[in-house]
Motif scaffolding. Sequence first.
Motif, PDB file in Angstrom:
ATOM      1  N   MET A   1      49.524  -3.887  15.827  1.00 28.64           N
ATOM      2  CA  MET A   1      49.447  -4.362  14.456  1.00 28.64           C
ATOM      3  C   MET A   1      48.169  -5.187  14.270  1.00 28.64           C
ATOM      4  SD  MET A   1      52.472  -6.114  12.417  1.00 28.64           S
ATOM      5  CE  MET A   1      52.198  -7.193  11.083  1.00 28.64           C
ATOM      6  N   THR A   2      47.449  -4.896  13.217  1.00 29.75           N
ATOM      7  CA  THR A   2      46.202  -5.590  12.929  1.00 29.75           C
ATOM      8  C   THR A   2      46.488  -6.888  12.184  1.00 29.75           C
ATOM      9  OG1 THR A   2      45.092  -3.462  12.744  1.00 29.75           O
ATOM     10  CG2 THR A   2      43.969  -5.347  11.799  1.00 29.75           C
ATOM     11  N   PRO A   3      45.889  -7.998  12.652  1.00 32.83           N
ATOM     12  CA  PRO A   3      46.088  -9.257  11.921  1.00 32.83           C
ATOM     13  C   PRO A   3      45.414  -9.189  10.553  1.00 32.83           C
ATOM     14  CG  PRO A   3      44.549  -9.568  13.738  1.00 32.83           C
ATOM     15  CD  PRO A   3      45.050  -8.157  13.820  1.00 32.83           C
ATOM     16  N   PRO A   4      45.883  -9.983   9.617  1.00 35.07           N
ATOM     17  CA  PRO A   4      45.270  -9.980   8.282  1.00 35.07           C
ATOM     18  C   PRO A   4      43.849 -10.545   8.337  1.00 35.07           C
ATOM     19  CG  PRO A   4      46.839 -11.775   8.468  1.00 35.07           C
ATOM     20  CD  PRO A   4      46.954 -10.961   9.728  1.00 35.07           C
ATOM     21  N   PRO A   5      43.046 -10.263   7.318  1.00 35.38           N
ATOM     22  CA  PRO A   5      41.697 -10.829   7.277  1.00 35.38           C
ATOM     23  C   PRO A   5      41.748 -12.357   7.316  1.00 35.38           C
ATOM     24  CG  PRO A   5      41.986  -9.183   5.547  1.00 35.38           C
ATOM     25  CD  PRO A   5      43.332  -9.433   6.155  1.00 35.38           C
ATOM     26  N   ALA A   6      40.728 -12.942   7.914  1.00 35.19           N
ATOM     27  CA  ALA A   6      40.621 -14.403   7.975  1.00 35.19           C
ATOM     28  C   ALA A   6      39.456 -14.844   7.102  1.00 35.19           C
ATOM     29  CB  ALA A   6      40.394 -14.848   9.416  1.00 35.19           C
ATOM     30  N   LYS A   7      39.598 -16.022   6.507  1.00 36.24           N
ATOM     31  CA  LYS A   7      38.513 -16.571   5.689  1.00 36.24           C
ATOM     32  C   LYS A   7      37.388 -17.042   6.597  1.00 36.24           C
ATOM     33  CE  LYS A   7      40.445 -17.846   1.336  1.00 36.24           C
ATOM     34  NZ  LYS A   7      39.690 -16.987   0.457  1.00 36.24           N
ATOM     35  N   ARG A   8      36.173 -16.663   6.240  1.00 34.70           N
ATOM     36  CA  ARG A   8      34.971 -17.038   6.985  1.00 34.70           C
ATOM     37  C   ARG A   8      34.026 -17.741   6.016  1.00 34.70           C
ATOM     38  NH1 ARG A   8      36.608 -14.799  12.070  1.00 34.70           N
ATOM     39  NH2 ARG A   8      37.785 -12.959  11.503  1.00 34.70           N
ATOM     40  N   SER A   9      33.450 -18.850   6.446  1.00 32.66           N
ATOM     41  CA  SER A   9      32.551 -19.620   5.590  1.00 32.66           C
ATOM     42  C   SER A   9      31.114 -19.178   5.774  1.00 32.66           C
ATOM     43  CB  SER A   9      32.664 -21.113   5.911  1.00 32.66           C
ATOM     44  OG  SER A   9      33.945 -21.581   5.581  1.00 32.66           O
ATOM     45  N   LEU A  10      30.401 -19.088   4.666  1.00 30.15           N
ATOM     46  CA  LEU A  10      28.986 -18.736   4.649  1.00 30.15           C
ATOM     47  C   LEU A  10      28.264 -19.646   3.666  1.00 30.15           C
ATOM     48  CD1 LEU A  10      29.367 -14.866   4.339  1.00 30.15           C
ATOM     49  CD2 LEU A  10      28.502 -16.077   6.347  1.00 30.15           C
ATOM     50  N   THR A  11      26.977 -19.787   3.850  1.00 28.39           N
ATOM     51  CA  THR A  11      26.138 -20.493   2.886  1.00 28.39           C
ATOM     52  C   THR A  11      25.098 -19.506   2.381  1.00 28.39           C
ATOM     53  OG1 THR A  11      26.451 -22.590   4.044  1.00 28.39           O
ATOM     54  CG2 THR A  11      24.603 -22.463   2.520  1.00 28.39           C
ATOM     55  N   LEU A  12      25.163 -19.207   1.093  1.00 30.03           N
ATOM     56  CA  LEU A  12      24.247 -18.258   0.465  1.00 30.03           C
ATOM     57  C   LEU A  12      23.334 -18.991  -0.495  1.00 30.03           C
ATOM     58  CD1 LEU A  12      26.764 -15.407  -0.400  1.00 30.03           C
ATOM     59  CD2 LEU A  12      25.488 -15.745   1.695  1.00 30.03           C
ATOM     60  N   ARG A  13      22.047 -18.998  -0.160  1.00 29.83           N
ATOM     61  CA  ARG A  13      21.051 -19.670  -0.999  1.00 29.83           C
ATOM     62  C   ARG A  13      21.484 -21.090  -1.359  1.00 29.83           C
ATOM     63  NH1 ARG A  13      21.819 -14.616  -2.163  1.00 29.83           N
ATOM     64  NH2 ARG A  13      23.166 -14.986  -3.932  1.00 29.83           N
ATOM     65  N   GLY A  14      21.989 -21.827  -0.357  1.00 30.21           N
ATOM     66  CA  GLY A  14      22.349 -23.223  -0.540  1.00 30.21           C
ATOM     67  C   GLY A  14      23.740 -23.481  -1.074  1.00 30.21           C
ATOM     68  N   HIS A  15      24.521 -22.450  -1.350  1.00 29.53           N
ATOM     69  CA  HIS A  15      25.868 -22.608  -1.889  1.00 29.53           C
ATOM     70  C   HIS A  15      26.899 -22.103  -0.889  1.00 29.53           C
ATOM     71  CE1 HIS A  15      24.259 -23.679  -5.788  1.00 29.53           C
ATOM     72  NE2 HIS A  15      23.451 -22.620  -5.702  1.00 29.53           N
ATOM     73  N   ARG A  16      27.908 -22.918  -0.629  1.00 32.03           N
ATOM     74  CA  ARG A  16      28.978 -22.531   0.284  1.00 32.03           C
ATOM     75  C   ARG A  16      29.910 -21.538  -0.411  1.00 32.03           C
ATOM     76  NH1 ARG A  16      28.812 -23.200   5.437  1.00 32.03           N
ATOM     77  NH2 ARG A  16      30.968 -23.776   5.658  1.00 32.03           N
ATOM     78  N   THR A  17      30.318 -20.534   0.347  1.00 30.82           N
ATOM     79  CA  THR A  17      31.283 -19.560  -0.131  1.00 30.82           C
ATOM     80  C   THR A  17      32.092 -19.080   1.058  1.00 30.82           C
ATOM     81  OG1 THR A  17      31.584 -17.600  -1.532  1.00 30.82           O
ATOM     82  CG2 THR A  17      29.810 -17.506   0.101  1.00 30.82           C
ATOM     83  N   SER A  18      33.098 -18.310   0.800  1.00 26.48           N
ATOM     84  CA  SER A  18      33.871 -17.748   1.910  1.00 26.48           C
ATOM     85  C   SER A  18      34.193 -16.294   1.598  1.00 26.48           C
ATOM     86  CB  SER A  18      35.155 -18.541   2.146  1.00 26.48           C
ATOM     87  OG  SER A  18      36.018 -18.458   1.040  1.00 26.48           O
TER      88      SER A  18
END
Length: 78
Positions: A1-18
């Motif tokens: 069974m595949t685990p569900p997607p996990a939230k990953r943090s990124l910074t795009l052009r100075g703005h945090r997103t996930s």
Amino acid sequence: MTPPPAKRSLTLRGHRTSVSLEDAFWTEFRAIAARDKRAINDLAAEIDAGRAPETGLASAIRVFVLEDLQRRASHGVT
């Protein structure tokens, strides 16, 4: 069974997103960035800038990873 997607943090052009990505896609995405000697945030920002407005960033990253794997497989690169 595949685990569900996990939230990953990124910074795009100075703005945090996930993004929510499965471990396999996240691992390969990081490997692509490392192989190309790029920061993962820079690669994500490039993908973000090139995606259609109706396409989510996580989907765009998945397609990017898939296309990279397909391109390498067609050229016999592992």
